[in-house]
Design an enzyme around this catalytic site. Sequence first.
Site, PDB file in Angstrom:
ATOM      1  N   GLU A  80       1.306   1.883  -7.022  1.00 28.00           N
ATOM      2  CA  GLU A  80       1.264   3.265  -6.549  1.00 28.00           C
ATOM      3  C   GLU A  80       0.205   3.483  -5.455  1.00 28.00           C
ATOM      4  OE1 GLU A  80       2.077   6.347  -9.487  1.00 28.00           O
ATOM      5  OE2 GLU A  80       0.575   7.568  -8.494  1.00 28.00           O
ATOM      6  N   ARG A 115       7.554   9.775  -6.086  1.00 23.98           N
ATOM      7  CA  ARG A 115       6.342   9.220  -5.448  1.00 23.98           C
ATOM      8  C   ARG A 115       6.595   8.811  -3.993  1.00 23.98           C
ATOM      9  NH1 ARG A 115       4.904  11.195  -9.508  1.00 23.98           N
ATOM     10  NH2 ARG A 115       3.478  10.331 -11.071  1.00 23.98           N
ATOM     11  N   SER A 127      -2.697   6.160 -11.941  1.00 18.88           N
ATOM     12  CA  SER A 127      -1.732   5.097 -12.262  1.00 18.88           C
ATOM     13  C   SER A 127      -1.704   4.055 -11.146  1.00 18.88           C
ATOM     14  CB  SER A 127      -0.325   5.667 -12.402  1.00 18.88           C
ATOM     15  OG  SER A 127      -0.316   6.593 -13.446  1.00 18.88           O
TER      16      SER A 127
HETATM   17  C1  LIG Z   1      -7.755  10.160 -12.369  1.00 20.22           C
HETATM   18  C2  LIG Z   1      -6.577  10.201 -11.449  1.00 20.22           C
HETATM   19  C3  LIG Z   1      -5.415  10.811 -11.862  1.00 20.22           C
HETATM   20  C4  LIG Z   1      -4.311  10.877 -11.016  1.00 20.22           C
HETATM   21  N1  LIG Z   1      -3.164  11.464 -11.470  1.00 20.22           N
HETATM   22  C5  LIG Z   1      -2.082  11.534 -10.671  1.00 20.22           C
HETATM   23  C6  LIG Z   1      -0.883  12.137 -11.143  1.00 20.22           C
HETATM   24  O1  LIG Z   1      -0.802  12.613 -12.263  1.00 20.22           O
HETATM   25  N2  LIG Z   1       0.180  12.167 -10.313  1.00 20.22           N
HETATM   26  C7  LIG Z   1       0.119  11.648  -9.049  1.00 20.22           C
HETATM   27  O2  LIG Z   1       1.140  11.735  -8.339  1.00 20.22           O
HETATM   28  N3  LIG Z   1      -1.001  11.078  -8.571  1.00 20.22           N
HETATM   29  C8  LIG Z   1      -2.100  10.997  -9.350  1.00 20.22           C
HETATM   30  N4  LIG Z   1      -3.248  10.396  -8.899  1.00 20.22           N
HETATM   31  C9  LIG Z   1      -3.280   9.804  -7.553  1.00 20.22           C
HETATM   32  C10 LIG Z   1      -3.929  10.708  -6.486  1.00 20.22           C
HETATM   33  O3  LIG Z   1      -4.884  11.568  -7.046  1.00 20.22           O
HETATM   34  C11 LIG Z   1      -2.919  11.541  -5.739  1.00 20.22           C
HETATM   35  O4  LIG Z   1      -1.967  10.716  -5.136  1.00 20.22           O
HETATM   36  C12 LIG Z   1      -3.587  12.414  -4.678  1.00 20.22           C
HETATM   37  O5  LIG Z   1      -2.659  13.281  -4.096  1.00 20.22           O
HETATM   38  C13 LIG Z   1      -4.244  11.596  -3.563  1.00 20.22           C
HETATM   39  O6  LIG Z   1      -4.992  12.489  -2.785  1.00 20.22           O
HETATM   40  P1  LIG Z   1      -6.173  12.003  -1.860  1.00 20.22           P
HETATM   41  O7  LIG Z   1      -6.566  13.144  -1.015  1.00 20.22           O
HETATM   42  O8  LIG Z   1      -7.246  11.390  -2.677  1.00 20.22           O
HETATM   43  O9  LIG Z   1      -5.433  10.890  -0.987  1.00 20.22           O
HETATM   44  P2  LIG Z   1      -6.029   9.551  -0.401  1.00 20.22           P
HETATM   45  O10 LIG Z   1      -6.212   8.557  -1.496  1.00 20.22           O
HETATM   46  O11 LIG Z   1      -7.186   9.819   0.465  1.00 20.22           O
HETATM   47  O12 LIG Z   1      -4.792   9.091   0.494  1.00 20.22           O
HETATM   48  C14 LIG Z   1      -3.580   8.674  -0.094  1.00 20.22           C
HETATM   49  C15 LIG Z   1      -2.572   8.379   1.021  1.00 20.22           C
HETATM   50  O13 LIG Z   1      -2.264   9.578   1.713  1.00 20.22           O
HETATM   51  C16 LIG Z   1      -2.635   9.480   3.088  1.00 20.22           C
HETATM   52  N5  LIG Z   1      -3.187  10.780   3.468  1.00 20.22           N
HETATM   53  C17 LIG Z   1      -4.186  11.461   2.862  1.00 20.22           C
HETATM   54  N6  LIG Z   1      -4.370  12.649   3.472  1.00 20.22           N
HETATM   55  C18 LIG Z   1      -3.487  12.715   4.487  1.00 20.22           C
HETATM   56  C19 LIG Z   1      -3.199  13.678   5.496  1.00 20.22           C
HETATM   57  N7  LIG Z   1      -3.865  14.830   5.587  1.00 20.22           N
HETATM   58  N8  LIG Z   1      -2.218  13.394   6.387  1.00 20.22           N
HETATM   59  C20 LIG Z   1      -1.519  12.234   6.315  1.00 20.22           C
HETATM   60  N9  LIG Z   1      -1.757  11.279   5.398  1.00 20.22           N
HETATM   61  C21 LIG Z   1      -2.726  11.526   4.482  1.00 20.22           C
HETATM   62  C22 LIG Z   1      -3.656   8.358   3.159  1.00 20.22           C
HETATM   63  O14 LIG Z   1      -3.690   7.747   4.434  1.00 20.22           O
HETATM   64  C23 LIG Z   1      -3.111   7.431   2.087  1.00 20.22           C
HETATM   65  O15 LIG Z   1      -2.041   6.688   2.596  1.00 20.22           O
HETATM   66  C24 LIG Z   1      -4.383  10.310  -9.723  1.00 20.22           C
HETATM   67  C25 LIG Z   1      -5.565   9.689  -9.300  1.00 20.22           C
HETATM   68  C26 LIG Z   1      -6.659   9.653 -10.155  1.00 20.22           C
HETATM   69  C27 LIG Z   1      -7.928   8.995  -9.681  1.00 20.22           C
END
Ligand SMILES: Cc1cc2nc3c(=O)[nH]c(=O)nc-3n(C[C@H](O)[C@H](O)[C@H](O)COP(=O)(O)OP(=O)(O)OC[C@H]3O[C@@H](n4cnc5c(N)ncnc54)[C@H](O)[C@@H]3O)c2cc1C
Length: 362
Positions: free
Chosen positions: A344, A164, A237
């Site tokens: 997380e 992570r 999580s």
């Molecule tokens: C139902 C559910 C299930 C999930 N299951 C998992 C799982 O199994 N495993 C897991 O690892 N995660 C899981 N997650 C967490 C999440 O989905 C992931 O971490 C996902 O990759 C986040 O993507 P996002 O675009 O929504 O990021 P955001 O929430 O928009 O951003 C997360 C972080 O990344 C940064 N960020 C986003 N995009 C960029 C970019 N282009 N450049 C630089 N920084 C950036 C943001 O500033 C922030 O710090 C889950 C979440 C949910 C709601």
Amino acid sequence: MKIKPNENLSAYTTFKIGGPAKYFCVAKNSDDIREALLFAKQEKLPVLVLGGGSNMLVSDRGFAGLAVKIDLRGWQAQERGDSVFLTAAAGENWDNLVELAVKKAWWGIENLSHIPGKVGAIAVQNVGAYGQEASQVIDKVEVLEKQSGKIFKFRNRDCGFAYRASIFNTTQRGKFIILSITFKLSRLPRPNLWYRDLSSRFSGKHPSLADIRRAVIEIRNKKFPFPTGPKNGNAGSFFKNIIIDQKQFQRLGAKISESMGNDALDFLNHKAILMHKHFKIPAAPVLEICGLKGLNNKQAKINQAQPLVMLNFSGKAKAADVLGLAAKVLKTVKEKTGVILDLEPELVGFSPAELKKYGIID
Ligand SMILES: Cc1cc2nc3c(=O)[nH]c(=O)nc-3n(C[C@H](O)[C@H](O)[C@H](O)COP(=O)(O)OP(=O)(O)OC[C@H]3O[C@@H](n4cnc5c(N)ncnc54)[C@H](O)[C@@H]3O)c2cc1C
């Protein structure tokens, strides 16, 4: 590109929680990103990079800066021998990309099916699930450096990937905006079935990519709600799994048997996974033996089937309800096991005093 004042962030997060960003814009290309960064510099504002908002909890007061939603689109693939190099823009929907790879018979990301969010964030916390981590297939990460506006590429080995974690959420946090990621996938079957839920289902079988994707989606849907509607918002999580060495594992065992008895200890030993010299203890059974399943705080609740997930069950929870619930979890787990859990999701717009009050920082 329009830069709008006072945009509510709850609509841009899967928790469906959060107050307004002072300013908000949607960047469709690197020039938009540069324009946004210039605006933030002129106005002396911090920048929040938003993907799908599925890994963050935004404060009820919102974010006193410029939130930049990354909406860069497009993908291309290049076949080389048995490999295919799939490059996708940071704003592409992650699960659509997985679906595409499965349809094209490109192996390597199928276990990461049904994870919300955009492609860019996949490298930020080295997303992982079902025995697979994004770092196993990331070849290169293209970034824009905020300070200089320059674009360059990081190779996999320069990204500092760990559980992570990557340089993007640790040592180089906030310095780069990810524009695209190139994944190295395989054209030859490479099923990764060592994870318990998958190995038991496919024992002795040769599942196709589509079988594996279907199974992962089915298993995930049984554990917690995919946040699509107004209710049951969540960020997956809320707590990280526990990675400890042999000595810490023994200390944890002693503390659990002292505070909760040998049944609790047996249960946890059964869940622990030995990884090289370390043990990975899934945090979910730790919360379970601590009696935290189903606990609630106002409109926020711990999910019954997978207790690492905190739910905005009514759709009306405040960030304070979620953090209050997290505080109860942290305190109980620390008292009963001695473990200090790490969160997380990214916490956005909270003051250090608030985080201290909730026991998130010392
Ligand atoms: C139902 C559910 C299930 C999930 N299951 C998992 C799982 O199994 N495993 C897991 O690892 N995660 C899981 N997650 C967490 C999440 O989905 C992931 O971490 C996902 O990759 C986040 O993507 P996002 O675009 O929504 O990021 P955001 O929430 O928009 O951003 C997360 C972080 O990344 C940064 N960020 C986003 N995009 C960029 C970019 N282009 N450049 C630089 N920084 C950036 C943001 O500033 C922030 O710090 C889950 C979440 C949910 C709601």
